[in-house]
Design a protein around this motif. Structure first.
Motif, PDB file in Angstrom:
ATOM      1  N   SER A 199       1.797 -11.152 -21.304  1.00 29.28           N
ATOM      2  CA  SER A 199       1.329 -12.039 -20.108  1.00 29.28           C
ATOM      3  C   SER A 199      -0.037 -12.708 -20.600  1.00 29.28           C
ATOM      4  O   SER A 199      -0.639 -12.026 -21.390  1.00 29.28           O
ATOM      5  CB  SER A 199       1.027 -11.117 -18.859  1.00 29.28           C
ATOM      6  N   TYR A 200      -0.047 -13.949 -20.419  1.00 29.41           N
ATOM      7  CA  TYR A 200      -1.190 -14.657 -21.013  1.00 29.41           C
ATOM      8  C   TYR A 200      -2.296 -14.867 -19.663  1.00 29.41           C
ATOM      9  O   TYR A 200      -1.847 -15.792 -18.742  1.00 29.41           O
ATOM     10  CB  TYR A 200      -0.950 -15.743 -21.611  1.00 29.41           C
ATOM     11  N   GLY A 201      -3.165 -14.444 -19.458  1.00 27.73           N
ATOM     12  CA  GLY A 201      -4.181 -14.736 -18.451  1.00 27.73           C
ATOM     13  C   GLY A 201      -4.003 -14.314 -17.129  1.00 27.73           C
ATOM     14  O   GLY A 201      -3.369 -13.285 -16.964  1.00 27.73           O
ATOM     15  N   ARG A 202      -4.185 -15.135 -16.159  1.00 31.40           N
ATOM     16  CA  ARG A 202      -4.352 -14.590 -14.828  1.00 31.40           C
ATOM     17  C   ARG A 202      -2.986 -15.081 -13.995  1.00 31.40           C
ATOM     18  O   ARG A 202      -2.211 -15.830 -14.610  1.00 31.40           O
ATOM     19  CB  ARG A 202      -5.436 -15.596 -13.995  1.00 31.40           C
ATOM     20  N   ILE A 203      -2.624 -14.327 -13.074  1.00 31.55           N
ATOM     21  CA  ILE A 203      -1.622 -14.731 -12.045  1.00 31.55           C
ATOM     22  C   ILE A 203      -2.121 -15.330 -11.082  1.00 31.55           C
ATOM     23  O   ILE A 203      -3.007 -14.796 -10.406  1.00 31.55           O
ATOM     24  CB  ILE A 203      -0.807 -13.426 -11.639  1.00 31.55           C
ATOM     25  N   VAL A 204      -1.873 -16.693 -10.656  1.00 35.78           N
ATOM     26  CA  VAL A 204      -2.171 -17.159  -9.187  1.00 35.78           C
ATOM     27  C   VAL A 204      -1.393 -17.232  -8.263  1.00 35.78           C
ATOM     28  O   VAL A 204      -0.072 -17.583  -8.378  1.00 35.78           O
ATOM     29  CB  VAL A 204      -2.384 -18.721  -9.778  1.00 35.78           C
ATOM     30  N   PHE A 205      -1.744 -16.882  -6.880  1.00 37.10           N
ATOM     31  CA  PHE A 205      -1.033 -16.507  -5.930  1.00 37.10           C
ATOM     32  C   PHE A 205      -1.391 -17.585  -4.905  1.00 37.10           C
ATOM     33  O   PHE A 205      -2.473 -17.720  -4.457  1.00 37.10           O
ATOM     34  CB  PHE A 205      -1.330 -15.217  -5.341  1.00 37.10           C
ATOM     35  N   ILE A 206      -0.377 -18.659  -4.676  1.00 43.97           N
ATOM     36  CA  ILE A 206      -0.620 -19.593  -3.563  1.00 43.97           C
ATOM     37  C   ILE A 206       0.322 -19.759  -2.698  1.00 43.97           C
ATOM     38  O   ILE A 206       1.676 -19.769  -3.136  1.00 43.97           O
ATOM     39  CB  ILE A 206      -0.704 -21.132  -4.329  1.00 43.97           C
ATOM     40  N   LEU A 207       0.230 -19.394  -1.285  1.00 39.95           N
ATOM     41  CA  LEU A 207       1.112 -19.205  -0.448  1.00 39.95           C
ATOM     42  C   LEU A 207       2.044 -18.116  -0.554  1.00 39.95           C
ATOM     43  O   LEU A 207       1.535 -17.194  -0.690  1.00 39.95           O
ATOM     44  CB  LEU A 207       1.925 -20.652  -0.038  1.00 39.95           C
ATOM     45  N   CYS A 208       3.250 -18.198  -0.812  1.00 43.55           N
ATOM     46  CA  CYS A 208       4.328 -17.408  -0.931  1.00 43.55           C
ATOM     47  C   CYS A 208       4.736 -17.409  -2.534  1.00 43.55           C
ATOM     48  O   CYS A 208       5.847 -16.658  -2.879  1.00 43.55           O
ATOM     49  CB  CYS A 208       5.423 -17.242  -0.184  1.00 43.55           C
ATOM     50  N   PHE A 209       3.987 -17.998  -3.312  1.00 43.49           N
ATOM     51  CA  PHE A 209       4.503 -18.254  -4.686  1.00 43.49           C
ATOM     52  C   PHE A 209       3.551 -17.854  -5.722  1.00 43.49           C
ATOM     53  O   PHE A 209       2.231 -17.775  -5.463  1.00 43.49           O
ATOM     54  CB  PHE A 209       4.775 -19.490  -5.091  1.00 43.49           C
ATOM     55  N   ILE A 210       3.985 -17.183  -6.652  1.00 45.48           N
ATOM     56  CA  ILE A 210       3.099 -16.896  -7.936  1.00 45.48           C
ATOM     57  C   ILE A 210       3.206 -17.626  -9.113  1.00 45.48           C
ATOM     58  O   ILE A 210       4.182 -18.163  -9.308  1.00 45.48           O
ATOM     59  CB  ILE A 210       2.955 -15.379  -8.450  1.00 45.48           C
ATOM     60  N   PHE A 211       2.426 -18.031  -9.815  1.00 43.18           N
ATOM     61  CA  PHE A 211       2.336 -18.921 -10.861  1.00 43.18           C
ATOM     62  C   PHE A 211       1.628 -18.100 -11.996  1.00 43.18           C
ATOM     63  O   PHE A 211       0.622 -17.517 -12.139  1.00 43.18           O
ATOM     64  CB  PHE A 211       1.687 -20.333 -10.953  1.00 43.18           C
ATOM     65  N   PHE A 212       2.420 -18.188 -13.002  1.00 39.10           N
ATOM     66  CA  PHE A 212       1.671 -17.277 -14.442  1.00 39.10           C
ATOM     67  C   PHE A 212       2.370 -17.774 -15.652  1.00 39.10           C
ATOM     68  O   PHE A 212       3.629 -18.312 -15.643  1.00 39.10           O
ATOM     69  CB  PHE A 212       2.032 -15.828 -14.207  1.00 39.10           C
ATOM     70  N   CYS A 213       1.782 -17.419 -16.873  1.00 39.42           N
ATOM     71  CA  CYS A 213       2.282 -17.370 -18.062  1.00 39.42           C
ATOM     72  C   CYS A 213       2.714 -16.033 -18.516  1.00 39.42           C
ATOM     73  O   CYS A 213       1.900 -15.157 -18.576  1.00 39.42           O
ATOM     74  CB  CYS A 213       1.420 -18.279 -19.033  1.00 39.42           C
ATOM     75  N   PHE A 214       3.960 -16.150 -18.955  1.00 41.95           N
ATOM     76  CA  PHE A 214       4.561 -14.867 -19.535  1.00 41.95           C
ATOM     77  C   PHE A 214       5.688 -14.971 -20.497  1.00 41.95           C
ATOM     78  O   PHE A 214       6.247 -16.120 -20.529  1.00 41.95           O
ATOM     79  CB  PHE A 214       5.274 -14.127 -18.036  1.00 41.95           C
ATOM     80  N   SER A 215       5.943 -14.245 -21.404  1.00 39.08           N
ATOM     81  CA  SER A 215       6.574 -14.369 -22.632  1.00 39.08           C
ATOM     82  C   SER A 215       7.684 -13.131 -22.804  1.00 39.08           C
ATOM     83  O   SER A 215       7.306 -12.177 -22.467  1.00 39.08           O
ATOM     84  CB  SER A 215       6.056 -14.632 -23.784  1.00 39.08           C
TER      85      SER A 215
END
Length: 116
Positions: A5-21
């Motif tokens: 995983s690269y960096g943070r996981i962002v949680f907005i409303l009911c969704f998470i956004f992230f960089c993962f490999s």
């Protein structure tokens, strides 16, 4: 290690956004309640993900800055620009409407990202 995983996981409303490999890093969006991926963007890799003013702020490992609509439907870039050179592996920070970036050479950049 194949998973990273690269960096943070962002949680907005009911969704998470992230960089993962899994072999190749990609930016992802997932529906948290449903526990499923809703999209993956393969054109961006090794990216730090932040949130500011209702938008996603992404900084790539090559110093490209992107502002992205946090949409569950698709990856939607609002704007993008190459803002700093070299490797950018340090997590960016946001304070008082200013975005702070640093590259591996130690160059520090401060960008005013407040809406006008």
């Amino acid at each position: 290690m194949l998973n990273k995983s690269y960096g943070r996981i962002v949680f907005i409303l009911c969704f998470i956004f992230f960089c993962f490999s899994f072999l190749h890093p990609v930016v992802n969006a997932a529906d948290w309640p449903q526990r499923c991926m809703v999209w993956s963007e393969t054109s961006i890799s090794k990216t730090s993900v932040l949130s500011a003013d209702g938008k996603l702020v992404l900084l790539t490992g090559q110093g490209e800055l992107l502002f992205v609509e946090p949409s569950p439907e698709k990856f939607n870039t609002i704007s993008r620009a190459q803002v700093i050179g070299g490797k950018c592996w340090t997590e960016p920070a946001i304070a008082n409407g200013k975005l702070f970036l640093r590259n591996a050479q130690g160059i520090l950049l401060c960008l005013d990202i407040r809406s006008t």
